[in-house]
Design a protein around this motif. Structure first.
Motif, PDB file in Angstrom:
ATOM      1  N   LYS A 198       0.818  -1.216   0.000  1.00  0.00           N
ATOM      2  CA  LYS A 198       0.000   0.000   0.000  1.00  0.00           C
ATOM      3  C   LYS A 198       0.847   1.259   0.000  1.00  0.00           C
ATOM      4  CE  LYS A 198      -4.415  -1.310   2.014  1.00  0.00           C
ATOM      5  NZ  LYS A 198      -5.309  -1.147   3.168  1.00  0.00           N
ATOM      6  N   SER A 199       1.949   1.212   0.734  1.00  0.00           N
ATOM      7  CA  SER A 199       2.761   2.416   0.879  1.00  0.00           C
ATOM      8  C   SER A 199       3.574   2.708  -0.376  1.00  0.00           C
ATOM      9  CB  SER A 199       3.719   2.231   2.054  1.00  0.00           C
ATOM     10  OG  SER A 199       4.610   1.161   1.787  1.00  0.00           O
ATOM     11  N   GLU A 200       3.710   1.727  -1.235  1.00  0.00           N
ATOM     12  CA  GLU A 200       4.530   1.873  -2.445  1.00  0.00           C
ATOM     13  C   GLU A 200       5.967   2.254  -2.111  1.00  0.00           C
ATOM     14  OE1 GLU A 200       2.427   4.643  -4.854  1.00  0.00           O
ATOM     15  OE2 GLU A 200       1.005   3.146  -5.578  1.00  0.00           O
ATOM     16  N   LEU A 201       6.395   1.832  -0.933  1.00  0.00           N
ATOM     17  CA  LEU A 201       7.747   2.134  -0.495  1.00  0.00           C
ATOM     18  C   LEU A 201       8.794   1.394  -1.297  1.00  0.00           C
ATOM     19  CD1 LEU A 201       7.500   2.075   3.352  1.00  0.00           C
ATOM     20  CD2 LEU A 201       8.526   3.860   1.967  1.00  0.00           C
ATOM     21  N   LEU A 202       8.471   0.158  -1.656  1.00  0.00           N
ATOM     22  CA  LEU A 202       9.439  -0.677  -2.355  1.00  0.00           C
ATOM     23  C   LEU A 202       8.953  -0.923  -3.770  1.00  0.00           C
ATOM     24  CD1 LEU A 202      10.163  -3.324   0.428  1.00  0.00           C
ATOM     25  CD2 LEU A 202      11.153  -1.056   0.095  1.00  0.00           C
ATOM     26  N   ILE A 203       9.886  -0.941  -4.698  1.00  0.00           N
ATOM     27  CA  ILE A 203       9.530  -1.322  -6.050  1.00  0.00           C
ATOM     28  C   ILE A 203      10.284  -2.592  -6.399  1.00  0.00           C
ATOM     29  CG2 ILE A 203       8.667   0.780  -7.112  1.00  0.00           C
ATOM     30  CD1 ILE A 203      11.325   1.779  -7.575  1.00  0.00           C
ATOM     31  N   PRO A 204       9.548  -3.545  -6.988  1.00  0.00           N
ATOM     32  CA  PRO A 204      10.193  -4.812  -7.318  1.00  0.00           C
ATOM     33  C   PRO A 204      11.236  -4.614  -8.414  1.00  0.00           C
ATOM     34  CG  PRO A 204       7.900  -4.768  -8.072  1.00  0.00           C
ATOM     35  CD  PRO A 204       8.119  -3.518  -7.292  1.00  0.00           C
ATOM     36  N   CYS A 205      12.359  -5.250  -8.260  1.00  0.00           N
ATOM     37  CA  CYS A 205      13.378  -5.269  -9.307  1.00  0.00           C
ATOM     38  C   CYS A 205      12.916  -6.324 -10.293  1.00  0.00           C
ATOM     39  CB  CYS A 205      14.732  -5.640  -8.741  1.00  0.00           C
ATOM     40  SG  CYS A 205      15.219  -4.656  -7.342  1.00  0.00           S
ATOM     41  N   SER A 206      12.297  -5.892 -11.373  1.00  0.00           N
ATOM     42  CA  SER A 206      11.544  -6.830 -12.198  1.00  0.00           C
ATOM     43  C   SER A 206      12.447  -7.950 -12.711  1.00  0.00           C
ATOM     44  CB  SER A 206      10.894  -6.096 -13.364  1.00  0.00           C
ATOM     45  OG  SER A 206      11.870  -5.336 -14.042  1.00  0.00           O
ATOM     46  N   GLY A 207      11.958  -9.146 -12.514  1.00  0.00           N
ATOM     47  CA  GLY A 207      12.670 -10.309 -13.029  1.00  0.00           C
ATOM     48  C   GLY A 207      13.822 -10.766 -12.161  1.00  0.00           C
ATOM     49  N   GLU A 208      14.126 -10.002 -11.101  1.00  0.00           N
ATOM     50  CA  GLU A 208      15.269 -10.393 -10.282  1.00  0.00           C
ATOM     51  C   GLU A 208      14.825 -11.054  -8.985  1.00  0.00           C
ATOM     52  OE1 GLU A 208      18.826  -8.022 -10.108  1.00  0.00           O
ATOM     53  OE2 GLU A 208      17.799  -6.444 -11.215  1.00  0.00           O
ATOM     54  N   PHE A 209      15.389 -12.197  -8.752  1.00  0.00           N
ATOM     55  CA  PHE A 209      15.005 -12.979  -7.593  1.00  0.00           C
ATOM     56  C   PHE A 209      16.242 -13.434  -6.840  1.00  0.00           C
ATOM     57  CE2 PHE A 209      11.659 -13.297 -10.662  1.00  0.00           C
ATOM     58  CZ  PHE A 209      10.509 -13.153  -9.913  1.00  0.00           C
ATOM     59  N   GLU A 210      16.019 -13.663  -5.586  1.00  0.00           N
ATOM     60  CA  GLU A 210      17.107 -14.222  -4.805  1.00  0.00           C
ATOM     61  C   GLU A 210      16.969 -15.742  -4.801  1.00  0.00           C
ATOM     62  OE1 GLU A 210      18.988 -12.915  -0.646  1.00  0.00           O
ATOM     63  OE2 GLU A 210      17.171 -14.087  -0.485  1.00  0.00           O
ATOM     64  N   ASN A 211      18.028 -16.424  -5.154  1.00  0.00           N
ATOM     65  CA  ASN A 211      17.959 -17.877  -5.225  1.00  0.00           C
ATOM     66  C   ASN A 211      18.667 -18.550  -4.069  1.00  0.00           C
ATOM     67  OD1 ASN A 211      16.498 -19.314  -7.255  1.00  0.00           O
ATOM     68  ND2 ASN A 211      17.628 -18.064  -8.733  1.00  0.00           N
ATOM     69  N   ARG A 212      17.871 -19.227  -3.264  1.00  0.00           N
ATOM     70  CA  ARG A 212      18.460 -20.145  -2.307  1.00  0.00           C
ATOM     71  C   ARG A 212      18.101 -21.546  -2.785  1.00  0.00           C
ATOM     72  NH1 ARG A 212      15.923 -16.981   2.542  1.00  0.00           N
ATOM     73  NH2 ARG A 212      17.164 -15.073   2.472  1.00  0.00           N
ATOM     74  N   LYS A 213      17.925 -22.442  -1.892  1.00  0.00           N
ATOM     75  CA  LYS A 213      17.524 -23.787  -2.310  1.00  0.00           C
ATOM     76  C   LYS A 213      16.017 -23.970  -2.212  1.00  0.00           C
ATOM     77  CE  LYS A 213      21.961 -25.680  -1.048  1.00  0.00           C
ATOM     78  NZ  LYS A 213      22.751 -26.292   0.040  1.00  0.00           N
ATOM     79  N   THR A 214      15.312 -22.855  -2.074  1.00  0.00           N
ATOM     80  CA  THR A 214      13.847 -22.950  -1.961  1.00  0.00           C
ATOM     81  C   THR A 214      13.225 -22.049  -3.016  1.00  0.00           C
ATOM     82  OG1 THR A 214      13.581 -21.060  -0.525  1.00  0.00           O
ATOM     83  CG2 THR A 214      14.220 -23.119   0.518  1.00  0.00           C
ATOM     84  N   ARG A 215      11.966 -21.793  -2.869  1.00  0.00           N
ATOM     85  CA  ARG A 215      11.294 -20.891  -3.810  1.00  0.00           C
ATOM     86  C   ARG A 215      12.008 -19.545  -3.826  1.00  0.00           C
ATOM     87  NH1 ARG A 215       4.951 -18.937  -3.738  1.00  0.00           N
ATOM     88  NH2 ARG A 215       5.211 -17.248  -5.225  1.00  0.00           N
ATOM     89  N   PRO A 216      12.322 -19.009  -4.980  1.00  0.00           N
ATOM     90  CA  PRO A 216      13.048 -17.732  -5.045  1.00  0.00           C
ATOM     91  C   PRO A 216      12.163 -16.598  -4.546  1.00  0.00           C
ATOM     92  CG  PRO A 216      12.948 -18.833  -7.202  1.00  0.00           C
ATOM     93  CD  PRO A 216      11.983 -19.516  -6.310  1.00  0.00           C
ATOM     94  N   ALA A 217      12.800 -15.613  -3.954  1.00  0.00           N
ATOM     95  CA  ALA A 217      12.062 -14.470  -3.422  1.00  0.00           C
ATOM     96  C   ALA A 217      12.288 -13.254  -4.302  1.00  0.00           C
ATOM     97  CB  ALA A 217      12.520 -14.176  -2.001  1.00  0.00           C
ATOM     98  N   GLN A 218      11.214 -12.494  -4.499  1.00  0.00           N
ATOM     99  CA  GLN A 218      11.295 -11.264  -5.296  1.00  0.00           C
ATOM    100  C   GLN A 218      12.231 -10.269  -4.621  1.00  0.00           C
ATOM    101  OE1 GLN A 218       9.409 -10.174  -8.326  1.00  0.00           O
ATOM    102  NE2 GLN A 218      11.113  -8.733  -8.102  1.00  0.00           N
ATOM    103  N   LEU A 219      13.094  -9.668  -5.412  1.00  0.00           N
ATOM    104  CA  LEU A 219      13.950  -8.607  -4.877  1.00  0.00           C
ATOM    105  C   LEU A 219      13.274  -7.250  -5.052  1.00  0.00           C
ATOM    106  CD1 LEU A 219      17.446  -9.808  -6.094  1.00  0.00           C
ATOM    107  CD2 LEU A 219      16.687  -9.577  -3.735  1.00  0.00           C
TER     108      LEU A 219
END
Lengths: 239, 239
Positions: A198-219
DNA sequence: GAAATAGTGTCTTTTAGACAATATCAC
DNA sequence: GTGATATTGTCTAAAAGACACTATTTC
């Protein structure tokens, strides 16, 4: 009424600045302290925060002096700095009872810290938790650290200040974990995400994800257009 | 490394304190300004806020100096005082470029002000609204007033700070009106009362009412057991 | 009773809070 | 598939917000 610069000289205080720098490293908050020499005239072998005298010949403002106090001990840019409080009184420096201490805190990114070691002194990033329990600080630096810690913890609740301690790109999970650390409480998952959305504080880095050994998380990255944001308070406005 | 008190003398700044006192009078917020003499060396005939040099021989702390700066211009107790910010830089005092200004604000009750006139200077309680529009203040006093005003208005939203400006006994209607003035918005009636009830901030003066020509209003007083109260923020805690 | 202001109640909308369900990766 | 963590959805409770209603005074 003509101004004579000598009149006030013996009444003028020593003015010093102190800065409390924070980083977020290995799941804890750390601050930079250096150890005073064993043969120091006072506060020998105790920990002190970065500090220096405010000398108008060197610095136009105390803000500049505070930056300098930190920069000679690191060699980094300062993404976030805020004035805390100005202390006065005999307790600050027993050897110079006419001393004033203008204090700041700064939030740094661990990734920006290239080389924190210097030849002239030994400095170290230490856990804030542990430091707060120590009582043998130089000068009034325990109360300065304590105030800085309270300030940043309070602000984590109603501002997105914690983002200043994260890398440029980070996941919501990381942001939430850090906020929980500062607030010393667990937070509701959906609510935290809703609030960020709601606050629009963060904007997603489109297409960029953090990869661990689980589901990747949006950066995400901080929205540069939003300055001085406060989360909405529950206040009772009428139409 | 032996300390020589003379070393730093020519580098030591002038340290002054400034205090912004507020009262609530005739439905507006006023602050105390005095007019500098027409023949003053600098800032002649302009308005200034209560201020003085910090002289360690006279005051142990800058807080004491700030109180003094106000008390010589009023003669009252100071129910609420808070440090604002410390300014530095050449703009503060063009004649003394090495000057630091430690600033405070205070909240007073109009009823406590017995006699605000003094022989040595002309001081006057003026509308903050009007003062903020003026640009010919002495020193950096416009930015000081502006910062103080922002601070108190912000705090009115999430603390009961406004009660410090009211008489010892006041009605909820008065408290609400003042809060609305500071927040510059109308507030919801039931919500405001609910909030006061739940917080237990105010205790009714039993049996005491304010009588106008309408229904009498219950008088309240501040609960002395509640310190540093913040209204609840909407934050997302998990169990 | 009328006018004026104090204080309460009721309904709707929004937000918070708990927690389940689903999604996407490595293996 | 399993294990792990990310992300979304759903339900309930609490608070906010709008606004009408009642109460108590003076005249």
């Amino acid at each position: 009424m003509t101004y004579n610069p000598e009149i006030y000289n013996d009444q003028r205080p020593n003015v010093g600045v102190t800065i409390v720098p924070f980083i977020y490293d290995e799941q804890v908050i750390k601050t930079l302290v250096y150890k005073r020499p064993i043969d120091a005239e006072q506060f020998a072998n105790t920990h002190a925060l970065p500090n220096c005298f405010y000398d108008r010949k060197k610095f136009k403002t105390t803000d500049e002096a505070a930056k300098h106090a930190l920069l000679v001990k690191t060699n980094i840019s300062i993404p976030y700095m805020e004035q805390l409080h100005t202390f006065s009184g005999d307790h600050i420096d027993p050897n110079r009872i006419n001393t004033i201490n203008i204090t700041y805190f700064a939030l740094l990114r661990k990734s920006d810290i290239l080389n924190i070691s210097e030849k002239n002194f030994v400095s170290e990033w230490m856990d804030v938790d542990k430091l707060l329990k120590k009582d043998n600080f130089a000068f009034n630096h325990h109360e300065v650290l304590s105030l800085a810690w309270n300030r940043i913890c309070s602000k984590a609740e109603y501002t997105p200040i914690a983002t200043q301690l994260l890398d440029e790109k980070f996941t919501i999970v990381e942001f939430k974990a850090l906020t929980e650390l500062l607030m010393n409480t667990k937070l509701n998952n959906s609510r935290f995400r809703d609030r960020v959305e709601k606050s629009e504080l963060l904007i997603p880095c489109s297409g960029e994800f953090e990869n661990r050994k689980t589901r990747p998380a949006q950066l995400y990255t901080v929205n540069p257009h939003i300055k001085d944001f406060f989360y909405p308070r529950s206040m009772t406005k009428a139409t």
